[in-house]
Scaffold this active site. Structure first.
Site, PDB file in Angstrom:
ATOM      1  N   GLY A   1      67.788  52.032  30.281  1.00 50.44           N
ATOM      2  CA  GLY A   1      67.383  51.012  31.359  1.00 50.44           C
ATOM      3  C   GLY A   1      66.382  50.039  31.333  1.00 50.44           C
ATOM      4  O   GLY A   1      65.659  50.108  30.587  1.00 50.44           O
TER       5      GLY A   1
ATOM      6  N   ASP B   1      25.203  33.808  51.834  1.00 46.02           N
ATOM      7  CA  ASP B   1      25.305  33.649  50.379  1.00 46.02           C
ATOM      8  C   ASP B   1      24.341  34.660  49.654  1.00 46.02           C
ATOM      9  O   ASP B   1      23.249  34.985  49.968  1.00 46.02           O
ATOM     10  CB  ASP B   1      24.771  32.175  49.899  1.00 46.02           C
ATOM     11  CG  ASP B   1      24.847  32.156  48.686  1.00 46.02           C
ATOM     12  OD1 ASP B   1      25.745  31.830  47.836  1.00 46.02           O
ATOM     13  OD2 ASP B   1      23.758  32.284  47.909  1.00 46.02           O
TER      14      ASP B   1
ATOM     15  N   GLY C   1      21.233  22.324  37.336  1.00 47.16           N
ATOM     16  CA  GLY C   1      22.185  23.067  37.997  1.00 47.16           C
ATOM     17  C   GLY C   1      23.116  22.210  38.872  1.00 47.16           C
ATOM     18  O   GLY C   1      24.302  22.735  39.291  1.00 47.16           O
TER      19      GLY C   1
ATOM     20  N   HIS D   1      60.311  56.748  34.141  1.00 43.26           N
ATOM     21  CA  HIS D   1      61.301  56.217  35.192  1.00 43.26           C
ATOM     22  C   HIS D   1      60.857  56.591  36.744  1.00 43.26           C
ATOM     23  O   HIS D   1      61.485  56.818  37.569  1.00 43.26           O
ATOM     24  CB  HIS D   1      62.667  56.837  35.149  1.00 43.26           C
ATOM     25  CG  HIS D   1      63.240  56.739  33.721  1.00 43.26           C
ATOM     26  ND1 HIS D   1      63.722  57.491  32.824  1.00 43.26           N
ATOM     27  CD2 HIS D   1      64.096  55.542  33.215  1.00 43.26           C
ATOM     28  CE1 HIS D   1      63.941  56.877  31.654  1.00 43.26           C
ATOM     29  NE2 HIS D   1      64.268  55.607  32.029  1.00 43.26           N
TER      30      HIS D   1
ATOM     31  N   GLY E   1      23.246  35.085  46.716  1.00 43.82           N
ATOM     32  CA  GLY E   1      22.351  34.609  46.026  1.00 43.82           C
ATOM     33  C   GLY E   1      20.798  34.391  46.707  1.00 43.82           C
ATOM     34  O   GLY E   1      19.799  34.520  46.659  1.00 43.82           O
TER      35      GLY E   1
ATOM     36  N   SER F   1      24.981  32.719  35.542  1.00 45.49           N
ATOM     37  CA  SER F   1      24.436  31.399  35.708  1.00 45.49           C
ATOM     38  C   SER F   1      23.015  31.620  36.521  1.00 45.49           C
ATOM     39  O   SER F   1      22.031  30.784  36.384  1.00 45.49           O
ATOM     40  CB  SER F   1      25.278  30.589  36.671  1.00 45.49           C
ATOM     41  OG  SER F   1      25.742  31.003  37.697  1.00 45.49           O
ATOM     42  N   SER F   2      23.066  32.448  37.441  1.00 42.52           N
ATOM     43  CA  SER F   2      21.715  32.910  37.975  1.00 42.52           C
ATOM     44  C   SER F   2      20.581  33.254  37.149  1.00 42.52           C
ATOM     45  O   SER F   2      19.590  32.796  37.312  1.00 42.52           O
ATOM     46  CB  SER F   2      21.916  34.126  39.057  1.00 42.52           C
ATOM     47  OG  SER F   2      22.911  33.773  39.977  1.00 42.52           O
TER      48      SER F   2
END
Length: 543
Positions: A54, A527, A463, A211, A529, A426-427
């Site tokens: 199958g 946010d 940034g 199956h 951050g 990135s922080s």
């Protein structure tokens, strides 16, 4: 839509069509539900190894068609054995004077349809032998054992000997030896969903087939290691009972459908950690080999590492789905060379300041889950984890007495180095830039508010964000400006909180990951951050 399908009834043919565009195969014309895939370069001069069943187990079986593995594969509808006529058509398309071997998984439909096709082919003058794969160890002796991912090892080893020119009996006998040595078992966190059907997931199960049939029992593993232990323990017991003793093994980890690459990496590491190192002779690279549509699970197969098995598995193939055989080894590690400053002894220290910093970093660590949950609503859900990582690194520096807490400029530099090394994301880089530039300004005689504004300016330079862009700057800038106007930490904390709360009305981010999120996903959402920065200032104000 829940899945990337077109018409459910066309799934199998469309999968085969896609494979045939890049694999060394050709497919039969669509007629009467017959779907046969054969090696494009097959010339009937050697034993033809055929398999199938199958659909829904991709890349099995068509992905293993090619020189060195299968001469052809036969596909039925999803989880439905191909018809006798389809199997017979594959035999006619590939079998020459050398004969053919049918590799059959131990399911009633496959045994009957492949078996009758073999009988009819024999009447037509073809030489046909077959082997039945029953590698599942989950079922008791009274139950018909199922064929699982170990079938792929039969394809590879039988296909190697066929490609080397061995006669039919040699190929079939070798395949039978492999079948006799195989042990497999699967574990899944959820069942699969058939195309065109409603999603109806079951709980985690051990010892399930391919199956969508239930496992032998429900399980509740707490993590990947626990899940793997549930699989490895019965596997080792089963293969040892077959007389393998302490013999080395070939190990294969199969993705049953929807395990992420990261999950497979973790599971593979756990698998090798739970097997005695001296018993792991070779490993098949972890991959989706025999799946059950989108089942969120895995299976493990063990096979005694007899020399002729290993040689056959190591031989090159043209089939595009074979992932290759490798030798496992212990991890090697090396010490990295850190920046010299990070190894210097601390300068002047200030006990009161260290206690305040300790409370700030502890607040961030305790905020991890809340910040992650906030970020998960519009991002990747790691803001809390990122800030907590930086906080823990600073706490470690305090506890190891390597933070110059009594020297403003040097402390700022050191925190910048810590964040760049340990915070990530990135922080971490942006806050390291903030601290480094702040330290330089302090070195030049600036006060804290002036120095922080210098650091913020450098953050913005690299940034690209500004106040109002829905980032941590929306809390950091108001707090720093409040300090610059001669206000105390309490006023700065209030300004930071107001700035963070204001991000709830900012539905169009211009920087950071939120810039890629639709406006409706940001509405009434703080946010993360900015929230983290506000909590830092609030803790500083509390002392």
């Amino acid at each position: 839509m829940d899945f990337f399908y077109n018409a459910p009834e066309r799934v199998v043919d469309e999968v085969i069509d896609g494979l045939a565009r890049i694999a060394p195969v050709k497919r039969s014309a669509e007629t009467h539900g017959v779907r046969v895939v054969v090696d494009r370069h097959w010339n009937k001069q050697r034993v033809a190894v055929l398999s199938g069943g199958g659909a829904g187990h991709e890349p099995s079986h068509a992905g293993f068609v090619g020189k060195g593995m299968l001469a052809g594969a036969i596909a039925g509808d999803i989880f439905t054995s191909p018809s006798v006529e389809a199997v017979l058509a594959a035999i006619r398309a590939t079998c020459g004077e050398a004969g053919c071997l049918l590799v059959i998984k131990n399911y009633t439909g496959d045994r009957l349809n492949f078996g009758l096709a073999a009988e009819r082919a024999t009447r037509e003058g073809y030489r046909v032998r077959s082997v039945i794969v029953a590698d599942d160890i989950a079922l008791d002796e009274a139950t018909q054992k199922r064929g699982l991912a170990g079938t792929v090892l039969v394809h590879k080893i039988a296909g190697h000997y066929a490609a080397e020119g061995a006669d039919l009996d040699t190929v079939a006998d070798m395949a039978q030896r492999v079948c006799d040595g195989l042990c497999s078992i699967g574990l899944s966190l959820s069942s699969c969903t058939l195309p065109g059907h409603a999603i109806d997931r079951r709980a985690a199960e051990l010892g399930l087939g391919i199956h969508n049939e239930p496992g032998v029992r429900e399980v509740d593993p707490v993590d990947a290691g626990d899940a793997m232990q549930l699989v490895v323990a019965p596997l080792l017991e089963a293969i040892n009972e077959r007389g393998s003793g302490d013999a080395p093994l070939i190990v294969m980890l199969n993705n049953l459908g929807s395990c992420a690459t990261q999950e497979m990496g973790v599971l593979f590491n756990e698998l090798l950690a739970r097997l005695p190192a001296e018993r792991v002779a070779r490993v098949v690279a972890p991959a989706a080999l025999m799946t059950s549509l989108d089942m969120h699970g895995f299976s493990v197969t063990l096979l005694p590492a007899e020399d002729d098995f290993v040689s056959a598995l190591e031989s090159p193939v043209a089939a595009i789905a074979w992932p290759g055989l490798y030798s496992a080894r212990e991890n090697e590690s090396f010490d990295v060379e850190l920046s010299a400053a990070s190894n210097e002894p601390a300068g002047a220290r200030d006990a009161d300041r260290e206690q305040r910093i300790e409370r700030v970093v502890q607040r961030l660590i305790e905020s991890k889950d809340e910040l992650d949950a906030l970020d998960a609503k519009a991002g990747d859900g790691d803001t809390g984890t990122t800030f907590a990582a930086g906080a823990r690194a600073i706490r470690d520096a305090l506890q190891n007495e390597v933070l110059s807490s009594g020297d403003d400029a040097r402390m700022a530099y050191e925190i910048g180095e810590i964040l760049a090394r340990d915070m990530g994301g990135s922080s971490g880089v942006l806050l390291s830039i903030l601290c480094t530039a702040t330290g330089a300004a302090l070195d030049e005689g600036s006060n804290w508010s002036e120095a922080l504004m210098r650091g913020i300016e450098r953050m913005q330079h690299y940034g690209g964000a500004a106040q109002g862009d829905r980032t941590l700057l929306d809390a950091l800038i108001p707090a720093t400006e409040a300090l610059g106007e001669g206000n105390d930490l309490g006023a700065a904390a209030t300004a930071a909180r107001d700035g963070a709360d204001a991000t709830r009305s900012m539905t169009h981010a211009k920087a950071g990951r939120s810039a890629y999120v639709p406006e409706n996903a940001l509405r009434d959402l703080t946010d993360p951050g900015a929230e983290a920065v506000a909590r830092v200032w609030e803790q500083l104000a509390d002392g």
